[in-house]
Design a protein around this motif. Structure first.
Motif, PDB file in Angstrom:
ATOM      1  N   THR A 245       9.437   8.149   3.216  1.00  0.00           N
ATOM      2  CA  THR A 245       8.637   7.181   3.957  1.00  0.00           C
ATOM      3  C   THR A 245       9.470   5.928   4.136  1.00  0.00           C
ATOM      4  O   THR A 245       9.895   5.327   3.152  1.00  0.00           O
ATOM      5  CB  THR A 245       7.330   6.855   3.204  1.00  0.00           C
ATOM      6  N   ALA A 246       9.726   5.578   5.394  1.00  0.00           N
ATOM      7  CA  ALA A 246      10.550   4.407   5.703  1.00  0.00           C
ATOM      8  C   ALA A 246       9.711   3.394   6.469  1.00  0.00           C
ATOM      9  O   ALA A 246       8.934   3.758   7.357  1.00  0.00           O
ATOM     10  CB  ALA A 246      11.762   4.815   6.526  1.00  0.00           C
ATOM     11  N   LEU A 247       9.874   2.133   6.123  1.00  0.00           N
ATOM     12  CA  LEU A 247       9.196   1.032   6.802  1.00  0.00           C
ATOM     13  C   LEU A 247      10.252   0.242   7.546  1.00  0.00           C
ATOM     14  O   LEU A 247      11.109  -0.399   6.946  1.00  0.00           O
ATOM     15  CB  LEU A 247       8.462   0.146   5.791  1.00  0.00           C
TER      16      LEU A 247
ATOM     17  N   PHE B  86      12.080   1.861   1.824  1.00  0.00           N
ATOM     18  CA  PHE B  86      11.734   3.289   1.833  1.00  0.00           C
ATOM     19  C   PHE B  86      11.522   3.798   0.417  1.00  0.00           C
ATOM     20  O   PHE B  86      11.894   3.151  -0.563  1.00  0.00           O
ATOM     21  CB  PHE B  86      12.824   4.121   2.526  1.00  0.00           C
ATOM     22  N   HIS B  87      10.926   4.992   0.348  1.00  0.00           N
ATOM     23  CA  HIS B  87      10.920   5.765  -0.896  1.00  0.00           C
ATOM     24  C   HIS B  87      11.021   7.240  -0.534  1.00  0.00           C
ATOM     25  O   HIS B  87      10.595   7.664   0.546  1.00  0.00           O
ATOM     26  CB  HIS B  87       9.714   5.460  -1.798  1.00  0.00           C
ATOM     27  N   GLU B  88      11.656   8.001  -1.435  1.00  0.00           N
ATOM     28  CA  GLU B  88      11.860   9.437  -1.236  1.00  0.00           C
ATOM     29  C   GLU B  88      11.365  10.185  -2.458  1.00  0.00           C
ATOM     30  O   GLU B  88      11.556   9.739  -3.594  1.00  0.00           O
ATOM     31  CB  GLU B  88      13.343   9.759  -1.053  1.00  0.00           C
ATOM     32  N   VAL B  89      10.748  11.342  -2.205  1.00  0.00           N
ATOM     33  CA  VAL B  89      10.218  12.188  -3.264  1.00  0.00           C
ATOM     34  C   VAL B  89      10.767  13.593  -3.058  1.00  0.00           C
ATOM     35  O   VAL B  89      10.861  14.066  -1.930  1.00  0.00           O
ATOM     36  CB  VAL B  89       8.669  12.222  -3.212  1.00  0.00           C
ATOM     37  N   ASP B  90      11.123  14.261  -4.153  1.00  0.00           N
ATOM     38  CA  ASP B  90      11.615  15.642  -4.101  1.00  0.00           C
ATOM     39  C   ASP B  90      10.934  16.404  -5.229  1.00  0.00           C
ATOM     40  O   ASP B  90      11.017  15.998  -6.399  1.00  0.00           O
ATOM     41  CB  ASP B  90      13.134  15.654  -4.277  1.00  0.00           C
TER      42      ASP B  90
ATOM     43  N   TYR C  33       0.816  -1.211   0.000  1.00  0.00           N
ATOM     44  CA  TYR C  33       0.000   0.000   0.000  1.00  0.00           C
ATOM     45  C   TYR C  33       0.854   1.269   0.000  1.00  0.00           C
ATOM     46  O   TYR C  33       0.664   2.152  -0.837  1.00  0.00           O
ATOM     47  CB  TYR C  33      -0.935   0.001   1.220  1.00  0.00           C
ATOM     48  N   LEU C  34       1.782   1.360   0.923  1.00  0.00           N
ATOM     49  CA  LEU C  34       2.548   2.599   1.081  1.00  0.00           C
ATOM     50  C   LEU C  34       3.557   2.836  -0.031  1.00  0.00           C
ATOM     51  O   LEU C  34       3.995   3.958  -0.247  1.00  0.00           O
ATOM     52  CB  LEU C  34       3.233   2.623   2.445  1.00  0.00           C
ATOM     53  N   GLY C  35       3.918   1.794  -0.753  1.00  0.00           N
ATOM     54  CA  GLY C  35       4.788   1.949  -1.913  1.00  0.00           C
ATOM     55  C   GLY C  35       4.041   2.467  -3.128  1.00  0.00           C
ATOM     56  O   GLY C  35       4.650   2.857  -4.120  1.00  0.00           O
TER      57      GLY C  35
ATOM     58  N   ALA D 138       8.595  -9.789  13.137  1.00  0.00           N
ATOM     59  CA  ALA D 138       8.146 -10.378  11.867  1.00  0.00           C
ATOM     60  C   ALA D 138       6.825  -9.780  11.395  1.00  0.00           C
ATOM     61  O   ALA D 138       6.639  -9.538  10.208  1.00  0.00           O
ATOM     62  CB  ALA D 138       8.013 -11.888  12.010  1.00  0.00           C
ATOM     63  N   ASN D 139       5.915  -9.516  12.320  1.00  0.00           N
ATOM     64  CA  ASN D 139       4.609  -8.963  11.957  1.00  0.00           C
ATOM     65  C   ASN D 139       4.323  -7.654  12.683  1.00  0.00           C
ATOM     66  O   ASN D 139       3.198  -7.394  13.112  1.00  0.00           O
ATOM     67  CB  ASN D 139       3.494  -9.982  12.238  1.00  0.00           C
ATOM     68  N   ARG D 140       5.334  -6.832  12.780  1.00  0.00           N
ATOM     69  CA  ARG D 140       5.169  -5.505  13.377  1.00  0.00           C
ATOM     70  C   ARG D 140       6.144  -4.562  12.681  1.00  0.00           C
ATOM     71  O   ARG D 140       7.331  -4.852  12.574  1.00  0.00           O
ATOM     72  CB  ARG D 140       5.414  -5.542  14.877  1.00  0.00           C
ATOM     73  N   THR D 141       5.617  -3.418  12.231  1.00  0.00           N
ATOM     74  CA  THR D 141       6.416  -2.469  11.446  1.00  0.00           C
ATOM     75  C   THR D 141       6.182  -1.049  11.923  1.00  0.00           C
ATOM     76  O   THR D 141       5.053  -0.659  12.199  1.00  0.00           O
ATOM     77  CB  THR D 141       6.034  -2.567   9.955  1.00  0.00           C
ATOM     78  N   ARG D 142       7.253  -0.276  11.986  1.00  0.00           N
ATOM     79  CA  ARG D 142       7.154   1.159  12.260  1.00  0.00           C
ATOM     80  C   ARG D 142       7.237   1.887  10.912  1.00  0.00           C
ATOM     81  O   ARG D 142       8.147   1.635  10.113  1.00  0.00           O
ATOM     82  CB  ARG D 142       8.291   1.637  13.160  1.00  0.00           C
ATOM     83  N   VAL D 143       6.283   2.749  10.678  1.00  0.00           N
ATOM     84  CA  VAL D 143       6.304   3.597   9.479  1.00  0.00           C
ATOM     85  C   VAL D 143       6.703   4.989   9.937  1.00  0.00           C
ATOM     86  O   VAL D 143       6.077   5.572  10.826  1.00  0.00           O
ATOM     87  CB  VAL D 143       4.926   3.633   8.782  1.00  0.00           C
ATOM     88  N   ARG D 144       7.754   5.495   9.323  1.00  0.00           N
ATOM     89  CA  ARG D 144       8.247   6.827   9.665  1.00  0.00           C
ATOM     90  C   ARG D 144       8.167   7.689   8.412  1.00  0.00           C
ATOM     91  O   ARG D 144       8.681   7.311   7.352  1.00  0.00           O
ATOM     92  CB  ARG D 144       9.686   6.736  10.151  1.00  0.00           C
ATOM     93  N   VAL D 145       7.529   8.851   8.545  1.00  0.00           N
ATOM     94  CA  VAL D 145       7.388   9.776   7.427  1.00  0.00           C
ATOM     95  C   VAL D 145       8.058  11.094   7.817  1.00  0.00           C
ATOM     96  O   VAL D 145       7.686  11.726   8.808  1.00  0.00           O
ATOM     97  CB  VAL D 145       5.904  10.019   7.070  1.00  0.00           C
ATOM     98  N   ASP D 146       9.070  11.476   7.048  1.00  0.00           N
ATOM     99  CA  ASP D 146       9.761  12.750   7.229  1.00  0.00           C
ATOM    100  C   ASP D 146       9.359  13.658   6.080  1.00  0.00           C
ATOM    101  O   ASP D 146       9.465  13.261   4.908  1.00  0.00           O
ATOM    102  CB  ASP D 146      11.283  12.548   7.203  1.00  0.00           C
TER     103      ASP D 146
END
Length: 124
Positions: A95-97, A76-80, A21-23, A102-110
């Motif tokens: 956006t970094a995952l 991750f993916h980066e946009v400029d 989804y986030l990709g 195994a079934n837990r993820t932190r999503v960080r958005v800068d």
């Protein structure tokens, strides 16, 4: 002066599943309530192309050059974006995952936003 913000959330799902989804940045934009983006490609004099994108929202039309995005699935993916019209001069997002288990993820958005002028700074 740019405005910088970071958000982080944890989800009880694998990084690979979240990436589905986030990709997909079109999916993210749609579900965030952002307007649909129109894009075109312009040839460059020395070869290659550049992507020009835009959207209209309320009284603003925003036009920008979408710099080549950086993707490293499922990490991750980066946009400029460099704006030529609208309230922003520049927009950067990463956006970094990050796997926690195994079934837990932190999503960080800068996000970094730079207003086109001091008049637009309060909108940020």
């Amino acid at each position: 002066m740019p405005l910088k913000r970071t958000w982080a959330w944890e989800f009880p799902v694998s990084r690979e599943r979240l990436w589905t989804y986030l990709g997909d940045t079109d999916w993210v934009n749609e579900h965030a309530g952002l307007p649909k983006i129109s894009a075109r490609y312009e040839p460059l004099p020395g070869g290659g192309t550049r992507r020009i994108a835009s959207f209209k929202r309320w009284p603003f039309t925003a036009v920008w050059e979408e710099r080549p995005a950086i993707w490293q699935a499922p990490e991750f993916h980066e946009v400029d974006r460099l704006y030529s019209r609208g309230p922003l001069r520049r927009f950067r997002s990463r956006t970094a995952l990050e796997p926690i288990e195994a079934n837990r993820t932190r999503v960080r958005v800068d996000v970094e936003l730079e207003p086109a002028s001091a008049a637009f700074a309060p909108l940020l």
